[in-house]
Design a protein around this motif. Structure first.
Motif: not given
Length: 331
Positions: A258-287
């Protein structure tokens, strides 16, 4: 996603230059930085390290007993690229670095579920400050993770000195791994489960990566294990399929959460979804920039940008360089 390098690390790098007789003011001018520096954003720190390295002709920034001439790291990267797996790549790296016979001995051994990459000081050899250890462990772990696809994980890291004032920065530097200070040596623990991953980079690609060091090594890198990794892989899969960045609802559905569960679990890990998305985008561009001849416009489209100009602006904010300059840069 911005990464700030603590003022202590910046000062330690400059200390190496001063110890070798270089003029710090001249180095700052060469780096294009103001006359007084404290903490630096990652791209500016890269410029500083590059200026120190080129001024001293020493990839170790004057921090160890003897200089390591510019180009040595590229030779090591090319050598490591001929390994079949991540574990074999670590073995090649440890052997190569130990042959340099500088200020540290390097070794590799299995312990339980981990492969331990260890470095111990050679008695009587100079180690100017803690940056000598930090830089080796960060650069090696990042390079070898990149060798197998720019995903890495560290189960532990330990250091042969007391916790420094900037120890909180180690969380980002070492993938949020558990830390121990005041140990007999320094090193990192790599999960054996990852050591079977195949090396994907060619010798040419590896040498080009090493010439850009420390640029790639100090780009933001997070979300590399557990649920954040699952999310990153899902984002990359969908982005690669149609060039569209998925929202969190789609990723949650893909993972069966569930979206709210995903948000909560990522927050528990100290990670924000938007940051993961930006990182993936950047990594793909670099590659894509470093492993293909695709035009900048094509890479912009494949990484979900509506126009090349927006991609160029974003890429400059990530790395301090335009995509074209990054592609041909040699550090």
């Amino acid at each position: 996603m911005a990464v700030t390098i603590p003022a202590t690390i910046v000062a330690n790098i400059l200390e190496g230059a001063v110890a070798r007789g270089a003029d710090p003011a001249g180095i700052l001018v060469r780096a294009g930085l103001p006359g007084v520096v404290g903490a630096l954003e990652a791209p500016d720190f890269v410029l500083l390290v590059r200026a120190v390295t080129l001024t001293l002709d020493d990839e170790l920034a004057g921090l160890q007993q003897r200089p390591q001439r510019v180009g040595t790291h590229a030779i090591m990267a090319a050598h490591v690229s001929h390994a079949d797996t991540l574990g074999a790549a670590y073995a090649r790296a440890a052997t190569f670095m130990d042959l340099m016979d500088n200020s540290f001995r390097y070794s590799l051994r299995e312990n339980g579920a981990n492969l331990l990459f260890e470095m111990t000081r050679i008695p009587g050899r100079e180690v100017l400050n803690n940056a000598a250890v930090e830089m080796v462990l960060v650069l090696v772990s990042r390079m070898l993770a990149w060798m197998v696809g720019n995903r890495g994980a560290i189960n532990g890291a330990w250091f042969d000195y007391p916790a420094p004032g900037h120890a909180s920065a180690y969380r980002a530097m070492f993938h949020r791994a558990p830390m121990q200070f005041g140990q007999a040596g320094s090193g990192i623990a790599i999960p054996l489960s990852l050591c079977r991953l195949p090396v994907l980079r060619t010798e040419e690609q590896a040498a080009a990566y090493a010439r850009r060091t420390p640029l790639d090594a100090f780009l933001p890198q997070d979300g590399t294990a557990g649920l954040p990794l699952e999310v990153a892989v899902a984002v990359e899969t969908l982005l690669s399929a149609d060039g569209t960045l998925p929202d969190m609802a789609l990723i949650a559905a893909t993972l069966g959460i569930a979206p709210h569960t995903l948000r909560r679990r990522l927050k528990r890990d100290g990670v924000d979804y938007s940051d993961i998305r930006k990182q993936v985008r950047r990594d793909m561009a670099v590659r894509l920039l470093t492993t293909t001849d695709a035009a900048v416009e094509e890479i912009a489209e494949r990484t979900g940008f509506s126009e090349a100009s927006a991609f160029i602006r974003a890429f400059r904010s990530w790395t301090g360089l335009t995509p074209r300059a990054y592609r041909v840069s040699e550090f």
